[in-house]
Design a protein around this motif. Structure first.
Motif, PDB file in Angstrom:
ATOM      1  N   UNK A  12      10.184  36.431  34.634  1.00  0.00           N
ATOM      2  CA  UNK A  12      10.426  36.268  33.190  1.00  0.00           C
ATOM      3  C   UNK A  12      11.852  35.788  32.946  1.00  0.00           C
ATOM      4  N   UNK A  13      12.016  34.803  32.085  1.00  0.00           N
ATOM      5  CA  UNK A  13      13.349  34.338  31.695  1.00  0.00           C
ATOM      6  C   UNK A  13      13.686  34.753  30.266  1.00  0.00           C
ATOM      7  N   UNK A  14      12.673  34.706  29.406  1.00  0.00           N
ATOM      8  CA  UNK A  14      12.906  35.017  27.989  1.00  0.00           C
ATOM      9  C   UNK A  14      11.574  35.287  27.310  1.00  0.00           C
ATOM     10  N   UNK A  15      11.643  35.968  26.182  1.00  0.00           N
ATOM     11  CA  UNK A  15      10.458  36.139  25.337  1.00  0.00           C
ATOM     12  C   UNK A  15      10.824  35.719  23.924  1.00  0.00           C
ATOM     13  N   UNK A  16      10.028  34.808  23.397  1.00  0.00           N
ATOM     14  CA  UNK A  16      10.225  34.341  22.030  1.00  0.00           C
ATOM     15  C   UNK A  16       9.147  34.961  21.148  1.00  0.00           C
ATOM     16  N   UNK A  82      12.806  44.313  25.748  1.00  0.00           N
ATOM     17  CA  UNK A  82      13.861  44.614  26.721  1.00  0.00           C
ATOM     18  C   UNK A  82      13.337  45.287  27.991  1.00  0.00           C
ATOM     19  N   UNK A  83      12.344  46.159  27.864  1.00  0.00           N
ATOM     20  CA  UNK A  83      11.793  46.823  29.059  1.00  0.00           C
ATOM     21  C   UNK A  83      11.156  45.797  29.993  1.00  0.00           C
ATOM     22  N   UNK A  84      10.481  44.824  29.435  1.00  0.00           N
ATOM     23  CA  UNK A  84       9.852  43.791  30.274  1.00  0.00           C
ATOM     24  C   UNK A  84      10.908  42.883  30.894  1.00  0.00           C
ATOM     25  N   UNK A  85      11.919  42.513  30.106  1.00  0.00           N
ATOM     26  CA  UNK A  85      12.972  41.638  30.629  1.00  0.00           C
ATOM     27  C   UNK A  85      13.759  42.347  31.737  1.00  0.00           C
ATOM     28  N   UNK A  86      13.931  43.649  31.597  1.00  0.00           N
ATOM     29  CA  UNK A  86      14.603  44.436  32.640  1.00  0.00           C
ATOM     30  C   UNK A  86      13.814  44.401  33.942  1.00  0.00           C
ATOM     31  N   UNK A  87      12.497  44.408  33.820  1.00  0.00           N
ATOM     32  CA  UNK A  87      11.654  44.381  35.023  1.00  0.00           C
ATOM     33  C   UNK A  87      11.826  43.052  35.755  1.00  0.00           C
ATOM     34  N   UNK A  88      12.071  41.987  34.991  1.00  0.00           N
ATOM     35  CA  UNK A  88      12.357  40.688  35.609  1.00  0.00           C
ATOM     36  C   UNK A  88      11.123  40.020  36.165  1.00  0.00           C
ATOM     37  N   UNK A  89      10.830  40.297  37.427  1.00  0.00           N
ATOM     38  CA  UNK A  89       9.630  39.724  38.040  1.00  0.00           C
ATOM     39  C   UNK A  89       8.527  40.772  38.004  1.00  0.00           C
ATOM     40  N   UNK A  90       7.407  40.397  37.406  1.00  0.00           N
ATOM     41  CA  UNK A  90       6.336  41.378  37.245  1.00  0.00           C
ATOM     42  C   UNK A  90       4.974  40.700  37.205  1.00  0.00           C
ATOM     43  N   UNK A  91       3.940  41.447  37.606  1.00  0.00           N
ATOM     44  CA  UNK A  91       2.562  40.965  37.516  1.00  0.00           C
ATOM     45  C   UNK A  91       1.988  41.444  36.177  1.00  0.00           C
ATOM     46  N   UNK A  92       1.033  40.711  35.621  1.00  0.00           N
ATOM     47  CA  UNK A  92       0.432  41.118  34.351  1.00  0.00           C
ATOM     48  C   UNK A  92      -0.135  42.531  34.397  1.00  0.00           C
ATOM     49  N   UNK A  93      -0.641  42.931  35.563  1.00  0.00           N
ATOM     50  CA  UNK A  93      -1.238  44.270  35.683  1.00  0.00           C
ATOM     51  C   UNK A  93      -0.192  45.372  35.631  1.00  0.00           C
ATOM     52  N   UNK A  94       1.095  45.007  35.713  1.00  0.00           N
ATOM     53  CA  UNK A  94       2.160  46.025  35.640  1.00  0.00           C
ATOM     54  C   UNK A  94       2.664  46.242  34.216  1.00  0.00           C
ATOM     55  N   UNK A  97       1.935  49.640  32.433  1.00  0.00           N
ATOM     56  CA  UNK A  97       2.681  50.751  33.027  1.00  0.00           C
ATOM     57  C   UNK A  97       4.144  50.748  32.617  1.00  0.00           C
ATOM     58  N   UNK A  98       4.738  49.556  32.562  1.00  0.00           N
ATOM     59  CA  UNK A  98       6.145  49.453  32.158  1.00  0.00           C
ATOM     60  C   UNK A  98       6.324  49.896  30.701  1.00  0.00           C
ATOM     61  N   UNK A  99       5.329  49.594  29.874  1.00  0.00           N
ATOM     62  CA  UNK A  99       5.437  49.910  28.436  1.00  0.00           C
ATOM     63  C   UNK A  99       4.895  51.295  28.099  1.00  0.00           C
ATOM     64  N   UNK A 100       4.303  51.950  29.060  1.00  0.00           N
ATOM     65  CA  UNK A 100       3.620  53.233  28.831  1.00  0.00           C
ATOM     66  C   UNK A 100       4.521  54.327  28.244  1.00  0.00           C
ATOM     67  N   UNK A 101       5.813  54.416  28.624  1.00  0.00           N
ATOM     68  CA  UNK A 101       6.653  55.472  28.044  1.00  0.00           C
ATOM     69  C   UNK A 101       6.770  55.387  26.519  1.00  0.00           C
ATOM     70  N   UNK A 102       6.589  54.206  25.967  1.00  0.00           N
ATOM     71  CA  UNK A 102       6.684  54.047  24.513  1.00  0.00           C
ATOM     72  C   UNK A 102       5.327  54.377  23.905  1.00  0.00           C
ATOM     73  N   UNK A 103       5.320  55.373  23.034  1.00  0.00           N
ATOM     74  CA  UNK A 103       4.067  55.876  22.468  1.00  0.00           C
ATOM     75  C   UNK A 103       3.506  54.876  21.449  1.00  0.00           C
ATOM     76  N   UNK A 104       2.196  54.647  21.518  1.00  0.00           N
ATOM     77  CA  UNK A 104       1.535  53.842  20.490  1.00  0.00           C
ATOM     78  C   UNK A 104       1.886  52.368  20.570  1.00  0.00           C
ATOM     79  N   UNK A 105       1.932  51.717  19.384  1.00  0.00           N
ATOM     80  CA  UNK A 105       2.286  50.284  19.289  1.00  0.00           C
ATOM     81  C   UNK A 105       1.419  49.430  20.206  1.00  0.00           C
ATOM     82  N   UNK A 106       0.142  49.749  20.203  1.00  0.00           N
ATOM     83  CA  UNK A 106      -0.780  49.098  21.144  1.00  0.00           C
ATOM     84  C   UNK A 106      -0.945  47.616  20.869  1.00  0.00           C
ATOM     85  N   UNK A 107      -0.917  47.240  19.582  1.00  0.00           N
ATOM     86  CA  UNK A 107      -1.093  45.806  19.281  1.00  0.00           C
ATOM     87  C   UNK A 107       0.078  44.994  19.830  1.00  0.00           C
ATOM     88  N   UNK A 108       1.273  45.580  19.767  1.00  0.00           N
ATOM     89  CA  UNK A 108       2.451  44.889  20.296  1.00  0.00           C
ATOM     90  C   UNK A 108       2.326  44.772  21.822  1.00  0.00           C
TER      91      UNK A 108
END
Ligand code: OSB
Ligand code: MG
Length: 377
Positions: A12-16, A82-94, A97-108
């Motif tokens: 990942x380089x950026x998210x717009x 920011x959590x995804x950008x911190x991970x840097x290189x990641x597979x879609x299946x991850x 799990x990376x976002x799991x600590x944040x409760x709810x916000x499923x649509x996001x």
């Protein structure tokens, strides 16, 4: 079937993020309100190997769900991106799990996961349908019809959609606009495949009114009671001949399993946004299929991005009922993709191109954009 083969990782380089305003071809009224413009967030994941697109299906106000556009805009930029950008290189299946600590916000979470999944599959040259486990190349198309001025206007609207070729009609209902509206459609069109959606507008005290709908041989009644009324839905289901289908209540595979165990539903509407992503949607499909429970693909007035993804999801073998996977022109005169989903003989085609299989129309995207933000690594 679980996902057969994982996707490759992306760097990942950026998210717009963009907030879009897309005018609807006609107002869309449900038990919770009327929309004339679809406000939605589009996600672009920029990776070393190219871009991927996703869609956050929140609406302007928290009326269908607790999520809403400005809340999504904030939580995405403050925490999730920011959590995804911190991970840097990641597979879609991850992603989940990376976002799991944040409760709810499923649509996001769903919109972010889709953008990364699209980027990964495009880079690999794999279509989303193939990745998810699609078994057909086109899916039957149903349409969700909003509450109209009166039953006569509803009959006219439904007639238009039947003429266009839609194979299943869903009408929105609310207290005072239920039995007469349903009767008008049955009287006008006979034994068409017909279902109703209450969007949580009733309580158990309305059981007698809802039981009156039994005489119309509906495919199902969708979400008569509130999101957290699981036990009440079970009580109601035991009193109705019409199958009860849950939408708002099914926020995860766990919620789906619980609802089935309690007898709260005999059909499930699967929406990837509501459940946190297309991978969780596949898990719900899998558990329902195992249990012999029919599912269908719901909609959130998606742009061409989510509409392409929904067509792919609806092509899985457990989707035995027609979904709210309608043509783009049911809602939009101008979509943001170059080849909007079209109705052909009552069906929509599952895109076969890489990733989502649709290309963004940069001019249409720009014209619809009302806010833009980019977060970089
Ligand atoms: O309850 O299924 C619903 C749209 C927005 C929010 C909730 C719902 C709907 C629809 C439209 O019924 C489905 C579609 O996108 O065609
Ligand atoms: Mg619904």
């Amino acid at each position: 079937m679980p996902i057969a083969r994982a996707a490759a990782s992306v760097a990942l380089e950026a998210i717009e993020l963009r907030v879009l305003h897309l005018p609807l071809v006609s107002p869309f009224t449900t038990s919770f309100g009327t929309e004339t413009v679809r406000e939605v967030i589009v996600v672009r994941a920029r990776t070393v190997d190219g871009d991927g697109w996703g869609e956050i299906v929140t609406q302007q106000a928290p009326l269908y769900s607790s999520e809403y556009t400005q809340g999504a805009w904030d939580v995405a930029q403050r925490f999730l991106v920011p959590a995804l950008l911190d991970a840097g290189t990641l597979a879609p299946e991850q992603v989940a799990g990376i976002l799991e600590p944040f409760v709810g916000h499923r649509m996001v979470k769903a919109g972010l996961e889709l953008a990364i999944l699209d980027a990964a599959l495009r880079a690999e040259g794999r279509p989303l349908g193939e990745y998810l486990g699609a078994v057909v190349d086109r899916v039957p198309s149903g349409v969700s019809v909003g509450i109209q001025r009166d039953p006569a206007a509803l009959v006219e609207a439904v007639g238009g959609y039947l003429d266009a070729g839609y194979v299943r009609i869903k009408i929105k209902i609310k207290p005072g606009r239920d039995v007469a509206d349903t009767a008008a459609v049955r009287d006008a069109f006979g034994a068409i495949p017909l279902q109703v959606d209450a969007n949580s507008a009733y309580t158990l005290a309305d059981g007698a009114t809802l039981a009156e709908l039994d005489r119309f041989d509906l495919l199902l009644i969708e979400q008569p009671l509130q999101e957290d009324d699981i036990v009440d839905h079970a009580t109601l289901a035991a009193r109705l001949r019409t199958p009860v289908c849950l939408d708002e209540s099914i926020v995860s595979a766990k919620a789906a399993a619980d609802a089935l165990a309690l007898g709260a539903a005999s059909v499930i509407n699967i929406k990837a946004g509501r459940v946190g992503g297309y991978l969780e949607a596949v898990r719900i499909h899998d558990l329902c299929r195992e249990a012999g429970v029919p599912v269908w693909c719901g909609g959130m007035l998606e742009t061409g991005i989510g509409r392409a993804a929904n067509a792919a999801l609806a092509a899985l073998p457990g989707f035995t009922l027609p979904g709210d996977v309608s043509a783009s022109d049911r809602f939009y005169a101008r979509d943001i993709v170059t080849e909007p989903i079209r109705l052909e003989d009552g069906h929509v085609r599952v895109p076969t191109g890489h990733g989502l299989g649709v290309e963004i129309d940069p001019v249409a995207l720009e014209d619809a954009t009302v806010a833009r933000a980019e977060l970089r690594r």
